[in-house]
Design an enzyme around this catalytic site. Structure first.
Site, PDB file in Angstrom:
ATOM      1  N   PHE A 151       0.830  -1.204   0.000  1.00  0.00           N
ATOM      2  CA  PHE A 151       0.000   0.000   0.000  1.00  0.00           C
ATOM      3  C   PHE A 151       0.862   1.251   0.000  1.00  0.00           C
ATOM      4  CE2 PHE A 151      -3.022  -3.054   1.671  1.00  0.00           C
ATOM      5  CZ  PHE A 151      -4.266  -2.612   1.205  1.00  0.00           C
ATOM      6  N   ASP A 152       0.486   2.200  -0.849  1.00  0.00           N
ATOM      7  CA  ASP A 152       0.964   3.566  -0.718  1.00  0.00           C
ATOM      8  C   ASP A 152       0.248   4.185   0.482  1.00  0.00           C
ATOM      9  OD1 ASP A 152       2.065   6.158  -1.520  1.00  0.00           O
ATOM     10  OD2 ASP A 152       0.028   6.609  -2.181  1.00  0.00           O
ATOM     11  N   LEU A 153       0.735   5.315   0.966  1.00  0.00           N
ATOM     12  CA  LEU A 153       0.126   5.952   2.140  1.00  0.00           C
ATOM     13  C   LEU A 153      -0.734   7.160   1.768  1.00  0.00           C
ATOM     14  CD1 LEU A 153      -0.208   6.132   5.217  1.00  0.00           C
ATOM     15  CD2 LEU A 153       1.924   7.454   5.288  1.00  0.00           C
ATOM     16  N   ASP A 212      -2.362   5.627  -5.593  1.00  0.00           N
ATOM     17  CA  ASP A 212      -3.204   6.651  -6.212  1.00  0.00           C
ATOM     18  C   ASP A 212      -2.506   7.435  -7.300  1.00  0.00           C
ATOM     19  OD1 ASP A 212      -2.589   9.721  -4.732  1.00  0.00           O
ATOM     20  OD2 ASP A 212      -1.586   7.915  -4.051  1.00  0.00           O
TER      21      ASP A 212
END
Length: 209
Positions: free
Chosen positions: A6-8, A163
């Site tokens: 996951f990106d943050l 995103d």
């Protein structure tokens, strides 16, 4: 899929207003000028030093701008940042199901840890690859490859959820399937150019992948 990266910012944590406000504050202090949101937004997802070096006149000014940005960002972090609806529960479900999880972010570790604490997801992400852990940040594949190595995971078993185009390019270069989320700050047209493997409109859709 067994592994979820996951990106943050813009993926788990709604911190875009905080990031842009921090950039504007830093620009006013050091450059005496304002730049539009679109300018700073283009650099979101890459290491902070990279974004600031592009406007600084020297390495010394870059360092000074970094300090100003970090101080302002951390001071206002907990008041301005918040989780995207539904993401915390999804990550907790994956963790309980035994999935391998890692955070892959262009944020420095101090900021990433602060974000996970705010989300209440510190236990779910024991593996965290941050800007100060790599030589080459996103869109280079190094952060993703480092996360896979730490998890003892294979690229073909992994998804990278993010995103930005930098997330998609980093994941693809590392050989993992990429998942573009549509609730972040970037237009779908921007992400389409990177040809994500999957698109999702709500965090709950991660489960079907």
């Amino acid at each position: 899929m067994k592994t979820y990266l996951f990106d943050l910012d813009g993926t788990l944590l709604d911190s875009i207003e905080l990031i842009l406000t921090s950039f504007h504050h830093t620009s006013r202090i050091h450059l005496g000028e304002e730049r539009p949101d679109e300018y700073w937004l283009a650099g979101v997802g890459t290491p902070l030093r990279t974004a600031l070096r592009a406007v600084a006149s020297s390495d010394e000014e870059t360092d000074a701008m970094l300090e100003t940005y970090r101080a302002f960002n951390l001071e206002h972090h907990d008041k301005m940042a918040k989780p995207y609806p539904g993401v915390v529960g999804v990550v907790q479900q994956l963790h309980k199901a035994g999935a391998k999880l890692a955070l892959v972010t262009s944020k420095l570790r101090i900021g990433a840890n602060r974000g996970l604490r705010l989300l209440g997801l510190e236990d779910e992400f024991p593996v965290r690859v941050c800007a100060d852990d790599v030589v080459n940040g996103k869109p280079h594949p190094e952060p993703v490859l480092k996360a896979l190595a730490a998890l003892d995971a294979r690229p073909e078993d992994a998804l990278f959820i993010g995103d930005s185009e930098h997330d998609m390019l980093s994941g693809r270069a590392a050989g993992v399937a990429t998942v573009a989320v549509t609730w972040g700050p970037f237009a779908r047209e921007t992400l389409e150019a990177t040809r994500p493997t999957h698109w999702i409109d709500r965090p709950t859709e991660i489960a079907r992948l």
